[in-house]
Motif scaffolding. Structure first.
Motif, short mmCIF file in Angstrom:
data_model
loop_
_atom_site.label_atom_id
_atom_site.label_comp_id
_atom_site.label_asym_id
_atom_site.label_seq_id
_atom_site.Cartn_x
_atom_site.Cartn_y
_atom_site.Cartn_z
N ASP A 120 18.80 29.65 -55.76
CA ASP A 120 19.21 28.35 -56.64
C ASP A 120 20.63 27.88 -56.43
N ALA A 121 21.21 26.27 -56.39
CA ALA A 121 22.60 26.19 -56.71
C ALA A 121 22.78 26.08 -57.53
N ASP A 122 22.34 25.77 -58.93
CA ASP A 122 22.54 25.76 -60.25
C ASP A 122 23.20 27.50 -61.02
N SER A 123 24.02 27.94 -61.59
CA SER A 123 24.59 28.87 -61.80
C SER A 123 23.09 29.54 -63.09
N PRO A 124 22.58 30.53 -62.99
CA PRO A 124 23.34 31.75 -62.04
C PRO A 124 22.30 31.30 -60.83
N VAL A 125 23.10 31.72 -59.57
CA VAL A 125 22.00 30.86 -58.17
C VAL A 125 21.10 31.84 -58.21
N ASP A 126 20.55 33.28 -58.41
CA ASP A 126 19.29 34.11 -58.45
C ASP A 126 18.07 33.38 -59.06
N ASP A 127 18.45 33.22 -60.07
CA ASP A 127 17.53 32.31 -60.92
C ASP A 127 16.74 32.96 -61.37
N GLY A 128 16.16 34.18 -61.60
CA GLY A 128 15.03 34.69 -61.97
C GLY A 128 14.54 35.28 -60.43
N GLY A 129 15.29 35.00 -59.36
CA GLY A 129 14.37 35.51 -58.40
C GLY A 129 13.55 34.31 -57.76
N GLY B 104 14.64 18.46 -63.77
CA GLY B 104 15.30 18.60 -65.06
C GLY B 104 16.97 19.36 -64.72
N SER B 105 16.84 20.27 -63.72
CA SER B 105 18.29 20.76 -63.03
C SER B 105 18.27 19.87 -61.73
N GLY B 106 19.99 20.40 -61.55
CA GLY B 106 20.07 19.95 -60.18
C GLY B 106 19.52 19.96 -59.17
N TYR B 107 19.04 21.51 -59.36
CA TYR B 107 18.39 22.09 -57.16
C TYR B 107 16.98 22.29 -58.01
N THR B 108 16.05 21.47 -58.18
CA THR B 108 14.72 22.11 -58.41
C THR B 108 13.70 22.95 -58.05
N ARG B 109 13.52 23.96 -59.57
CA ARG B 109 12.55 25.03 -58.58
C ARG B 109 11.50 24.11 -57.85
N VAL B 110 10.54 24.51 -56.59
CA VAL B 110 9.55 24.10 -55.76
C VAL B 110 8.13 25.22 -55.65
N LYS B 111 7.38 25.06 -55.93
CA LYS B 111 6.14 25.91 -55.24
C LYS B 111 6.43 26.60 -54.09
N ARG B 112 6.99 25.49 -52.95
CA ARG B 112 6.55 25.59 -52.11
C ARG B 112 7.16 25.22 -50.75
N LEU C 269 14.79 22.98 -54.02
CA LEU C 269 15.27 21.76 -53.43
C LEU C 269 15.76 20.57 -54.38
N HIS C 270 17.49 20.42 -53.22
CA HIS C 270 18.33 19.13 -53.59
C HIS C 270 17.25 18.14 -54.96
N SER C 271 17.68 18.07 -56.23
CA SER C 271 16.68 17.57 -57.21
C SER C 271 16.51 15.74 -56.98
N GLN D 253 18.39 31.66 -43.51
CA GLN D 253 17.68 30.42 -42.82
C GLN D 253 19.44 29.86 -41.79
N HIS D 254 18.58 28.38 -41.67
CA HIS D 254 19.82 27.46 -41.10
C HIS D 254 20.25 26.44 -42.47
N TYR D 255 21.56 26.56 -42.09
CA TYR D 255 22.18 26.10 -43.03
C TYR D 255 23.54 24.59 -42.53
N GLY D 256 23.88 23.57 -42.92
CA GLY D 256 24.80 23.02 -43.03
C GLY D 256 26.00 23.42 -42.90
N SER D 257 26.26 22.23 -44.99
CA SER D 257 27.19 22.14 -45.81
C SER D 257 26.96 23.03 -46.88
N CYS D 258 26.42 23.22 -47.56
CA CYS D 258 25.05 24.56 -47.67
C CYS D 258 23.92 24.40 -47.01
N TRP D 259 23.09 23.82 -47.79
CA TRP D 259 22.25 23.63 -48.43
C TRP D 259 21.50 22.16 -48.45
N ARG D 260 20.01 21.62 -48.74
CA ARG D 260 19.28 20.65 -49.15
C ARG D 260 18.17 21.60 -50.09
#
Length: 314
Positions: free
Chosen positions: A271-280, A299-307, A285-287, A258-265
């Motif tokens: 995921d950016a929270d460990s583990p980054v694969d988050d179960g696939g 509730g995490s630093g980088y929240t799951r979103v639907k889409r 999105l940055h919370s 994808q497009h990245y800066g340093s690195c992503w919002r």
């Protein structure tokens, strides 16, 4: 005494009502009934509708069916389903979603990408409602408990202008060839509660085909941090490092292209929270950004979103 209006009743071919002048009387003079000469399954669908026919003065027969509309050839410059099969503009090919007639529903339309894109016709999902309509779905990342989304976004450099997935807001989709056409972009996210927010709108004069960097990128509206990270900076895949950091953001974050800066919002597959694969699961999105946009977080630093979706227009 007030005048009586003609009665209208459903069509009944077995109906008889005595005789008149040696001929069977089948209806009451002036009585009306619904009529339709097209395939029964098309009545009331699209442009098709039933008409009415009126019993003659002798009650021996009905007149012509007036006002009915039967299936006709599909037209490509109207938002109407003329052949009444439930599909608008079936078989029509457009040069962009912006050329689909105003008032047409959002959905999949055939698109001819032109000389600089993929050969032949391609199916594209068009948003005909938001921000004036005419937006083509460039990519769409869907969260999945089956853990299948992350792997979808491992797209190598040579396939940066390719297509992957079927066009739908309910599936993972990538139509990289649309980058060769776009001048307006719109990113949006849908949270786990179904709330949708526009992340930003941007424009550019084109894209560098070698690096996928946007030419003269400009923020039109929305979150400047997400715009800077996901649009104005670089692009990386696991085999191409075009982002603005010393390390390859794609390699660091589960080979997500994808497009990245340093690195992503936002990430389409990591995921950016460990583990980054988050179960696939896929899109995150940055919370803090999500909360600024009025979206729910997990509730995490980088929240799951639907889409997470990117739309393009030109």
């Amino acid at each position: 005494m007030p005048a009586c209006s003609p009665r209208t009743r459903p069509f009944d071919p077995e109906h008889t009502a005595g005789s008149a002048g040696g001929r069977d009387k089948i209806c009451e003079p002036g009585e009306q009934e619904l009529c339709y000469g097209g395939p029964p399954s098309t009545a009331g669908a699209g442009a098709c509708k039933a008409g009415t026919r009126t019993c003659n003065d002798d009650g021996t027969q009905y007149g012509p069916c007036e006002g009915e509309v039967q299936p006709a050839s599909e037209l490509c410059d109207t938002p109407t389903d003329e052949n009444c099969d439930g599909i608008v503009n079936e078989g029509c090919v457009y040069s962009s979603c912006a050329d689909v007639p105003a008032g047409s529903p959002s959905g999949v339309y055939l698109h001819h990408p032109g000389a600089s894109g993929a050969a032949g016709e391609s199916a594209v999902y068009c948003d005909m409602e938001a921000e004036g309509g005419g937006w083509a779905l460039l990519y769409n990342s869907i969260g999945s408990d089956q853990g299948t989304t992350m792997a979808f976004w491992d797209i190598p450099y040579l396939h940066r202008f390719g297509s992957k997935g079927e066009p739908s807001l309910d599936a993972n989709v990538y139509n990289g060839w649309l980058y060769l056409h776009g001048t307006e972009y719109r990113d949006e996210a849908e949270d786990l509660e179904g709330e949708v927010a526009q992340l930003f709108r941007a424009k550019s004069t084109g894209v560098d085909p070698d690096t996928l960097h946007f030419k003269a990128p400009e923020l039109v509206s929305g979150d400047s941090e997400i715009y800077a990270a996901q649009f104005a900076a670089g692009w990386s895949s696991s085999d191409f490092d075009g982002d603005t950091t010393a390390e390859n953001c794609s390699v660091k974050y589960s080979r997500v292209t994808q497009h990245y800066g340093s690195c992503w919002r936002y990430s389409l597959g990591s995921d950016a929270d460990s583990p980054v694969d988050d179960g696939g699961w896929g899109p995150h999105l940055h919370s803090a950004s999500a909360q600024r946009l009025g979206l729910h977080v997990d509730g995490s630093g980088y929240t799951r979103v639907k889409r997470i979706s990117r739309w393009v227009r030109w």
